[in-house]
Design a protein around this motif. Sequence first.
Motif, short mmCIF file in Angstrom:
data_model
loop_
_atom_site.label_atom_id
_atom_site.label_comp_id
_atom_site.label_asym_id
_atom_site.label_seq_id
_atom_site.Cartn_x
_atom_site.Cartn_y
_atom_site.Cartn_z
N ARG A 85 0.82 -1.22 0.00
CA ARG A 85 0.00 0.00 0.00
C ARG A 85 0.85 1.26 0.00
NH1 ARG A 85 -3.49 -3.10 3.44
NH2 ARG A 85 -2.52 -2.26 5.30
N LEU A 86 2.00 1.20 0.65
CA LEU A 86 2.87 2.37 0.76
C LEU A 86 3.78 2.57 -0.45
CD1 LEU A 86 4.02 2.01 4.47
CD2 LEU A 86 2.35 3.64 3.56
N LEU A 87 3.91 1.55 -1.29
CA LEU A 87 4.84 1.59 -2.40
C LEU A 87 4.28 2.40 -3.57
CD1 LEU A 87 7.63 0.44 -3.30
CD2 LEU A 87 6.35 -1.44 -4.37
N ALA A 88 5.07 3.33 -4.07
CA ALA A 88 4.69 4.11 -5.25
C ALA A 88 4.60 3.18 -6.46
CB ALA A 88 5.72 5.21 -5.50
N PRO A 89 3.75 3.52 -7.44
CA PRO A 89 3.59 2.66 -8.61
C PRO A 89 4.91 2.34 -9.32
CG PRO A 89 1.91 4.36 -8.61
CD PRO A 89 2.86 4.69 -7.49
N ASP A 90 5.86 3.26 -9.28
CA ASP A 90 7.15 3.01 -9.92
C ASP A 90 8.23 2.68 -8.89
OD1 ASP A 90 7.13 5.55 -8.81
OD2 ASP A 90 8.37 6.42 -10.39
N GLY A 91 7.82 2.29 -7.68
CA GLY A 91 8.76 2.02 -6.61
C GLY A 91 9.28 0.60 -6.61
N THR A 92 10.25 0.36 -5.74
CA THR A 92 10.86 -0.96 -5.61
C THR A 92 10.78 -1.41 -4.16
OG1 THR A 92 12.40 -0.49 -7.41
CG2 THR A 92 12.97 -2.31 -5.95
N LEU A 93 10.33 -2.64 -3.99
CA LEU A 93 10.25 -3.26 -2.67
C LEU A 93 11.48 -4.15 -2.50
CD1 LEU A 93 8.66 -3.77 -0.08
CD2 LEU A 93 7.36 -5.51 -1.32
N HIS A 94 12.22 -3.93 -1.43
CA HIS A 94 13.43 -4.70 -1.15
C HIS A 94 13.15 -5.67 -0.01
CE1 HIS A 94 16.27 -2.18 -3.53
NE2 HIS A 94 15.29 -1.30 -3.37
N PHE A 95 13.19 -6.96 -0.30
CA PHE A 95 13.05 -7.98 0.73
C PHE A 95 14.42 -8.25 1.34
CE2 PHE A 95 9.45 -9.17 -2.06
CZ PHE A 95 8.44 -9.06 -1.12
N LEU A 96 14.45 -8.39 2.65
CA LEU A 96 15.69 -8.71 3.35
C LEU A 96 15.49 -9.94 4.20
CD1 LEU A 96 18.60 -8.02 4.33
CD2 LEU A 96 17.50 -6.64 6.13
N GLY A 97 16.31 -10.94 3.96
CA GLY A 97 16.37 -12.12 4.82
C GLY A 97 17.69 -12.06 5.58
N HIS B 195 17.61 -9.34 -0.84
CA HIS B 195 18.91 -9.14 -0.22
C HIS B 195 19.04 -10.10 0.96
CE1 HIS B 195 19.09 -5.26 -2.35
NE2 HIS B 195 17.82 -5.15 -2.00
N VAL B 196 20.24 -10.59 1.15
CA VAL B 196 20.51 -11.44 2.30
C VAL B 196 21.57 -10.76 3.15
CG1 VAL B 196 21.38 -13.69 3.05
CG2 VAL B 196 19.94 -13.53 1.02
N GLY B 197 21.27 -10.66 4.43
CA GLY B 197 22.21 -10.07 5.36
C GLY B 197 22.68 -11.11 6.35
#
Length: 140
Positions: free
Chosen positions: A26-38, A84-86
Amino acid sequence: MFKTILLPIDVNHPESWDKALPMARRLLAPDGTLHFLGIVHDIGSAMVAAALPPNFEETSLKHMKSALEDFRLEHCADLSCETHVGHGHVADTIVRAADKAGAEVIVMASHPPSDLRTLLVGSNADRVVRHATLPVMVVR
């Protein structure tokens, strides 16, 4: 709306993403990128590390990356997403990853505050909120 959001998750624990992922979407702009972090937790003890199989951490990092990619394909194929993996302590790793990704906000789940562990140690979400230099949305 945000163009870059960091969402730390544990793919094996839906409570880490079942409410936080819809909020991030819901917070992501239409041209945005969601970064998953494990995050692969730091073992922290040479004695414990000695008891684990050789290359345990390297193998764990590879498995985490694969699991995150599968999660991304299953849950967010319609979005621009990166995985991304941390490695290390959870809160520190989240703050570093947000900075590295250029995130504008961190969206993350938190367990209920009634847990005795929260009183004694403090939750990872609490630590992230205290140490992050950007907005953090904690979803319950």
